[in-house]
Design an enzyme around this catalytic site. Structure first.
Site, PDB file in Angstrom:
ATOM      1  N   TRP A  70      73.599   0.985 -31.764  1.00  0.00           N
ATOM      2  CA  TRP A  70      74.112   0.075 -32.797  1.00  0.00           C
ATOM      3  C   TRP A  70      73.811   0.617 -34.183  1.00  0.00           C
ATOM      4  O   TRP A  70      74.606   0.460 -35.120  1.00  0.00           O
ATOM      5  CB  TRP A  70      73.482  -1.308 -32.634  1.00  0.00           C
ATOM      6  CG  TRP A  70      73.849  -2.290 -33.707  1.00  0.00           C
ATOM      7  CD1 TRP A  70      74.920  -3.134 -33.723  1.00  0.00           C
ATOM      8  CD2 TRP A  70      73.139  -2.545 -34.932  1.00  0.00           C
ATOM      9  NE1 TRP A  70      74.921  -3.892 -34.874  1.00  0.00           N
ATOM     10  CE2 TRP A  70      73.847  -3.546 -35.632  1.00  0.00           C
ATOM     11  CE3 TRP A  70      71.986  -2.012 -35.506  1.00  0.00           C
ATOM     12  CZ2 TRP A  70      73.426  -4.019 -36.870  1.00  0.00           C
ATOM     13  CZ3 TRP A  70      71.560  -2.489 -36.741  1.00  0.00           C
ATOM     14  CH2 TRP A  70      72.282  -3.489 -37.396  1.00  0.00           C
ATOM     15  N   HIS A  71      72.673   1.294 -34.331  1.00  0.00           N
ATOM     16  CA  HIS A  71      72.281   1.790 -35.650  1.00  0.00           C
ATOM     17  C   HIS A  71      73.135   2.963 -36.118  1.00  0.00           C
ATOM     18  O   HIS A  71      73.249   3.197 -37.329  1.00  0.00           O
ATOM     19  CB  HIS A  71      70.810   2.202 -35.646  1.00  0.00           C
ATOM     20  CG  HIS A  71      69.863   1.047 -35.735  1.00  0.00           C
ATOM     21  ND1 HIS A  71      69.496   0.291 -34.641  1.00  0.00           N
ATOM     22  CD2 HIS A  71      69.211   0.508 -36.803  1.00  0.00           C
ATOM     23  CE1 HIS A  71      68.663  -0.661 -35.027  1.00  0.00           C
ATOM     24  NE2 HIS A  71      68.477  -0.560 -36.325  1.00  0.00           N
ATOM     25  N   GLY A  72      73.703   3.705 -35.204  1.00  0.00           N
ATOM     26  CA  GLY A  72      74.527   4.814 -35.655  1.00  0.00           C
ATOM     27  C   GLY A  72      75.018   5.678 -34.511  1.00  0.00           C
ATOM     28  O   GLY A  72      74.440   5.687 -33.418  1.00  0.00           O
ATOM     29  N   PHE A 127      74.735   1.277 -41.561  1.00  0.00           N
ATOM     30  CA  PHE A 127      74.865   0.693 -40.236  1.00  0.00           C
ATOM     31  C   PHE A 127      75.853  -0.457 -40.212  1.00  0.00           C
ATOM     32  O   PHE A 127      76.155  -0.954 -39.153  1.00  0.00           O
ATOM     33  CB  PHE A 127      73.498   0.202 -39.733  1.00  0.00           C
ATOM     34  CG  PHE A 127      72.436   1.272 -39.811  1.00  0.00           C
ATOM     35  CD1 PHE A 127      72.715   2.568 -39.454  1.00  0.00           C
ATOM     36  CD2 PHE A 127      71.169   0.961 -40.284  1.00  0.00           C
ATOM     37  CE1 PHE A 127      71.738   3.556 -39.538  1.00  0.00           C
ATOM     38  CE2 PHE A 127      70.194   1.949 -40.363  1.00  0.00           C
ATOM     39  CZ  PHE A 127      70.478   3.234 -39.990  1.00  0.00           C
TER      40      PHE A 127
END
Length: 474
Positions: A321-323, A474
């Site tokens: 989800w962060h990248g 993000f």
């Protein structure tokens, strides 16, 4: 538009009084929506339709009339799928193509067989798509009623938390729309205090730390071992002050408009277990992953192997989800491994009747804190590093396995200074929490004087370069 910029202060000075001068509840909401869309358009007007599209999809899916070819459940599934597709295309398309081309190259095929899309990542897309998904699920669960389009658009686009959270739950937000917000001087003062504290965290602490450590992270292979150690410690502090600073400013600005957004950080660097850390760090995301992923997977129920599987899936997807990067997958996956090991050890203690824990006493808390912060500190390395190669280089320096003759750039006092600031922040925060309401009643004059002094001194310490918040990516 960044909270620490002069442009934002001008924006807020126009929108805030205009909002409170309007008496009509609906007009207020429309004004706040218009301000939020302008706020987002200030970054890139091309993505405003995407924001409205997300709101439209979740609004329609939640209120879909009966008599359609598809049931409401099927429409909800399609809407959530649409949210995930939107997020996937914008955030992961380039990553997927790059890795597919590498795979094709390993088979002897042309590694450039698929063109890279080069898609621009809309700021905040991970946050507003997750809010849309949570709204649909909460409506389906009966935890919140379906609302009109104006309310849904305001929920998705509200500018204080739009681009970097916190992720606001529908059940927390929509009840606040039932009636017009009443102007509350105490809430306004608290909003200003939180905004100022967040400004200090970001502009004074995080941005000045970044000035010293960013050049090291940009040239990892050319940096000295001592600089790599200092840069790692620096990022441990920077990301806390940067992201917590944004969250405090977002919560503060929302409070100025009469809306309450739950806290997103609770002094995570005093956590004595990894589970405790994730209850204190980025609380809104941790709760989202728990309620919409971990628990539906089975949570802590079932065999130990199933629980460890659930932890691994949740944390790995949380990392993704962060990248779109292998480093984020490594970061999330290793957190899942560490949480599983911790749960395994604690399970062994419980099966032994808790004798180990009770015999350790305070020493056990110290050991738990050292374990937790060591894991968190080490795993910030792949989170920050530009590549897996840089990650292994920094790890080599941290564990004394790297030779380097490069000159040292970061002064020796830097690490001690950071440790002192983090310790002072934790102590002051815990003292204020222990005082509760008495702090506000008995120390208002003292707090007011401190705020006035800080306002005067702030320009002397603010970094001249306006730095974007880390979580904008993000």
């Amino acid at each position: 538009m960044i909270f620490t910029s002069f442009d934002f202060l001008v924006f807020l000075s126009v929108v805030l009084p205009s909002y409170w001068l309007v008496r009509n509840h609906v007009v207020r909401k429309v004004l706040l929506i218009a301000a939020s869309l302008f706020f987002y358009a200030y970054w890139d007007i091309r993505f405003v339709p995407l924001l409205v599209l997300v709101a439209t999809i979740v609004w329609f899916a939640a209120r879909a009339p009966s008599g359609l070819p598809l049931s409401r459940t099927q429409i909800g599934i399609l809407a959530i799928s649409a949210m995930l597709i939107i997020l996937g295309v914008f955030k992961y398309a380039d990553f997927f193509v790059d890795n597919l081309n590498l795979f094709l190259g390993s088979l002897g095929l042309d590694p450039r067989s698929l063109p890279r899309p080069g898609i621009i990542l809309p700021v905040g897309i991970s946050f507003f798509t997750f809010q849309g998904i949570s709204y649909l699920i909460d409506v389906r669960r009966g935890q919140v009623k379906a609302h009109g389009f104006v309310d849904v658009l305001l929920y998705i686009a509200l500018f204080p938390q739009l681009v970097a959270g916190p992720i606001v739950r529908a059940a927390d937000f929509f009840p606040q729309l039932a009636s017009a917000r009443a102007f509350n001087p105490q809430q306004m003062a608290e909003g200003c205090r939180l905004f100022l504290l967040g400004l200090i965290y970001k502009a004074v602490l995080a941005d000045n730390i970044a000035r010293l450590i960013d050049p090291v992270w940009e040239k990892v292979s050319e940096s000295s071992n001592s600089d790599l150690v200092a840069a790692s410690v620096g990022f441990y502090a920077q990301i806390y002050f940067d992201f917590n600073g944004y969250s405090l400013m977002a919560i503060g600005v929302a409070a100025m408009f009469g809306y309450i957004i739950p806290e997103n950080f609770n002094y995570p660097y005093i956590a004595v277990s990894l589970s405790d850390f994730w209850r204190r760090w980025h609380i809104s995301l941790s709760l989202w992953l728990r309620d919409y992923l971990y628990i539906p997977l089975g949570g802590g129920r079932g065999s130990r192997s199933l629980v460890y599987r659930n932890l691994m899936i949740t944390m790995t997807l949380g990392g993704l989800w962060h990248g779109a990067s292998w480093n984020f997958l490594i970061w999330g996956g290793l957190h899942g491994v560490a949480l599983s090991l911790e749960r395994m050890w604690l399970g062994g203690v419980r099966r032994a009747g808790g004798a180990v824990s009770s015999s350790l006493g305070g020493l056990g808390l110290v050991a738990g804190w050292l374990w937790t912060q060591a894991v968190v500190f080490l795993l910030w390395v792949p989170f920050r590093a530009e590549s897996t190669s840089d990650t292994f280089t920094v790890f080599s320096a941290l564990f004394g396995q790297r030779e380097s003759s490069a000159a040292t750039l970061i002064p020796g006092w830097f690490i001690l200074g950071l440790v002192g600031v983090l310790a002072a922040d934790a102590v002051a925060g815990q003292f204020r929490k222990s005082q509760g309401a008495q702090w506000s009643l008995h120390n208002q004059l003292a707090v007011g004087l401190i705020v006035m002094v800080l306002l005067v001194l702030l320009p002397l310490f603010i970094s001249l370069d306006v730095q974007p918040f880390i979580y904008f990516q993000f």
